[in-house]
Design a protein around this motif. Structure first.
Motif, PDB file in Angstrom:
ATOM      1  N   GLY A  50      29.558  54.473  35.795  1.00  0.00           N
ATOM      2  CA  GLY A  50      29.643  53.158  35.166  1.00  0.00           C
ATOM      3  C   GLY A  50      29.610  52.066  36.215  1.00  0.00           C
ATOM      4  O   GLY A  50      30.159  50.974  36.015  1.00  0.00           O
ATOM      5  N   ALA A  51      28.927  52.332  37.326  1.00  0.00           N
ATOM      6  CA  ALA A  51      28.969  51.444  38.482  1.00  0.00           C
ATOM      7  C   ALA A  51      28.233  50.141  38.274  1.00  0.00           C
ATOM      8  O   ALA A  51      28.363  49.219  39.094  1.00  0.00           O
ATOM      9  N   THR A  52      27.439  50.006  37.206  1.00  0.00           N
ATOM     10  CA  THR A  52      26.721  48.756  36.969  1.00  0.00           C
ATOM     11  C   THR A  52      27.479  47.809  36.038  1.00  0.00           C
ATOM     12  O   THR A  52      27.051  46.677  35.833  1.00  0.00           O
ATOM     13  N   GLY A  53      28.586  48.269  35.445  1.00  0.00           N
ATOM     14  CA  GLY A  53      29.403  47.403  34.594  1.00  0.00           C
ATOM     15  C   GLY A  53      30.198  46.408  35.427  1.00  0.00           C
ATOM     16  O   GLY A  53      30.279  46.516  36.656  1.00  0.00           O
ATOM     17  N   PHE A  54      30.821  45.459  34.764  1.00  0.00           N
ATOM     18  CA  PHE A  54      31.525  44.390  35.465  1.00  0.00           C
ATOM     19  C   PHE A  54      32.616  44.949  36.377  1.00  0.00           C
ATOM     20  O   PHE A  54      32.655  44.661  37.576  1.00  0.00           O
ATOM     21  N   VAL A  55      33.503  45.768  35.826  1.00  0.00           N
ATOM     22  CA  VAL A  55      34.586  46.332  36.641  1.00  0.00           C
ATOM     23  C   VAL A  55      34.047  47.412  37.571  1.00  0.00           C
ATOM     24  O   VAL A  55      34.563  47.603  38.677  1.00  0.00           O
ATOM     25  N   GLY A  56      32.996  48.105  37.147  1.00  0.00           N
ATOM     26  CA  GLY A  56      32.396  49.115  38.011  1.00  0.00           C
ATOM     27  C   GLY A  56      31.890  48.526  39.310  1.00  0.00           C
ATOM     28  O   GLY A  56      32.092  49.098  40.395  1.00  0.00           O
ATOM     29  N   VAL A  57      31.242  47.363  39.242  1.00  0.00           N
ATOM     30  CA  VAL A  57      30.753  46.702  40.445  1.00  0.00           C
ATOM     31  C   VAL A  57      31.920  46.270  41.330  1.00  0.00           C
ATOM     32  O   VAL A  57      31.891  46.462  42.559  1.00  0.00           O
ATOM     33  N   LEU A  58      32.978  45.711  40.729  1.00  0.00           N
ATOM     34  CA  LEU A  58      34.147  45.296  41.508  1.00  0.00           C
ATOM     35  C   LEU A  58      34.802  46.490  42.196  1.00  0.00           C
ATOM     36  O   LEU A  58      35.252  46.392  43.350  1.00  0.00           O
ATOM     37  N   THR A  59      34.844  47.618  41.494  1.00  0.00           N
ATOM     38  CA  THR A  59      35.434  48.821  42.078  1.00  0.00           C
ATOM     39  C   THR A  59      34.597  49.321  43.248  1.00  0.00           C
ATOM     40  O   THR A  59      35.137  49.690  44.304  1.00  0.00           O
ATOM     41  N   ALA A  60      33.287  49.340  43.070  1.00  0.00           N
ATOM     42  CA  ALA A  60      32.403  49.764  44.156  1.00  0.00           C
ATOM     43  C   ALA A  60      32.528  48.831  45.354  1.00  0.00           C
ATOM     44  O   ALA A  60      32.503  49.281  46.516  1.00  0.00           O
ATOM     45  N   GLU A  61      32.680  47.539  45.103  1.00  0.00           N
ATOM     46  CA  GLU A  61      32.880  46.579  46.192  1.00  0.00           C
ATOM     47  C   GLU A  61      34.143  46.905  46.982  1.00  0.00           C
ATOM     48  O   GLU A  61      34.152  46.834  48.220  1.00  0.00           O
ATOM     49  N   HIS A  62      35.210  47.241  46.272  1.00  0.00           N
ATOM     50  CA  HIS A  62      36.454  47.574  46.968  1.00  0.00           C
ATOM     51  C   HIS A  62      36.268  48.821  47.827  1.00  0.00           C
ATOM     52  O   HIS A  62      36.701  48.852  48.990  1.00  0.00           O
ATOM     53  N   LEU A  63      35.628  49.827  47.275  1.00  0.00           N
ATOM     54  CA  LEU A  63      35.398  51.052  48.046  1.00  0.00           C
ATOM     55  C   LEU A  63      34.519  50.779  49.263  1.00  0.00           C
ATOM     56  O   LEU A  63      34.752  51.329  50.349  1.00  0.00           O
TER      57      LEU A  63
END
Length: 416
Positions: free
Chosen positions: A17-30
């Motif tokens: 779900g990396a393209t969703g709003f929170v998914g992108v924020l999570t990937a940014e943190h990682l």
């Protein structure tokens, strides 16, 4: 497979779900905080959108395509990683097959669900299987329900260290909160309301305070435990001022905390009565605000349950994939205080506090750090054969340490 058995996988963490709003924020943190050498991939339904996210982040992570209904593709994902992190909800629609695949593959799993019925189904379908494979299926690793679950965990640990007895009446108070409501959270609420409207059995299950218990027959009979309470601060703890209104997440979070207690053999206490409320201040209008909040929450549930009013609400409420801008995410924050009395009569308090919009920035941090704890801090995890667990029982102090290092406050002490 036990936690001591090496698992040979190509990847440490997959963000689904990396393209969703929170998914992108999570990937940014990682991308910014994962230890060097952590092997991470982005996954979802669209290779083009996944590639765009990867390019935006400036990383060289693999992109993996898998539809939420494609069992074979999800099984391949699960077999390739140590941890699957999913932000794709509603989880009753998009998480069931993925959780099952992880349980079967011995792969740890974290999500952001606040859906009682989905987690109940996951417990029934996956707990025994995950216990046999060593998978830790850890639901609710965002604002639902890490502040609640780890808040009670650190409170219990301090009380235990002081040999001050067991927890009894325990209340979480949302003292300060600034942030938006997630469109994904609203969509999950819609989906669950549709389920309970069609099935009286599910309605009764969702209303049960022990809906997520591993064995409801063994739970103590503590009488009615309502999530729609309005209180005065003095009813919670001496010196606590103001009016307290129902908290929208209480009907889910309270059940997670009770599951943690039961999974730990009722270590918090057999007389634990746990509730969650929010502060509406000390003004003359505060009692009116508390009552209005209670009515408003009930009206929202009714409104989303009836087609004519749902149509109107759907036009004004946040939609899945939508979220606040960067400034709003950065300036958001929350402060949560917990108050308890122990069986020895001692009073204790705990605090969970973080910067960042609770449903977006802070949630992305919490789920990302949950996945990192499972992937790289395995020696520090609670002893467990695996199963459908909670943040406290599946990740525990390893996550507490990570969140503290990331700037969150998680503390407990005797009441002044």
């Amino acid at each position: 497979m036990s936690d001591d058995t090496p698992r040979v996988r190509d990847l440490d963490i997959i963000v689904y779900g990396a393209t969703g709003f929170v998914g992108v924020l999570t990937a940014e943190h990682l991308a910014g905080y994962a230890p060097a050498g952590t092997r991470i991939a982005l996954a979802g339904r669209s290779e083009q959108r996944l590639t765009a996210v990867r390019d935006r982040l400036g990383v060289d992570w693999p992109v993996l395509v898998a539809d939420g209904d494609d069992t074979a593709a999800l099984e391949r994902l699960a077999a390739s990683a140590h941890v699957i992190l999913t932000t794709a909800g509603p989880y009753a629609k998009y998480g069931r097959k993925l959780a099952r695949a992880c349980a079967a593959a011995g792969t740890d799993y974290v999500d952001l669900t606040g859906e009682v019925l989905f987690v109940r189904d996951s417990i029934d379908e996956n707990h025994e299987l995950a216990s046999s494979t060593g998978a830790r299926i850890v639901h609710s690793c965002g604002f639902d329900s890490i502040p609640s679950d780890l808040g009670v965990h650190v409170l219990h640990e301090r009380v235990r260290a002081d040999d001050a007895g067991d927890l009894t009446d325990t209340t979480l108070v949302v003292t300060r909160l600034r942030g938006g409501v997630s469109g994904g959270t609203i969509d999950s609420l819609r989906h669950q309301l549709d389920q309970v409207r069609r099935d009286k059995r599910l309605r009764r299950l969702a209303a049960s305070p022990y809906a997520l218990s591993p064995d409801r027959e063994r739970e103590p009979d503590l009488g009615r435990q309502s999530d729609m309470v309005s209180l005065r601060g003095a009813e919670v703890a001496p010196g606590l001022k103001g009016s307290l209104a129902p908290f929208v997440m209480a009907p889910y979070n309270t059940r997670v905390v009770r599951r943690s207690n039961a999974l730990r053999g009722w270590a918090y206490g057999r007389r634990l009565r746990y509730r969650e409320v929010m502060s509406v201040g000390t003004s003359r209008l505060a009692p009116v605000l508390a009552a209005g909040t209670k009515v408003g929450l009930a009206a929202l549930v009714v409104g989303l349950s009836v087609p004519p009013t749902r149509f109107v609400l759907d036009r004004v409420l946040p939609k899945p994939g939508e979220g606040p801008d960067e400034q709003a995410r950065r300036t958001g924050h929350f402060t949560i205080d917990l108050f308890t009395t122990t069986t020895s009569g001692a009073r204790y308090t705990a605090r969970v506090k973080a910067k960042g919009d609770p449903g977006y920035a802070a949630t992305a941090l919490m789920i990302a750090e949950s996945a990192l704890a499972l992937a790289v801090d395995r020696k520090d995890l609670p002893a467990s054969p695996g199963g459908v667990l909670t943040p406290a029982t599946g990740i525990g102090d390893a996550l507490v340490r990570r969140l503290r290092a990331a700037g969150m406050e998680l503390s407990a002490q005797p009441a002044a």
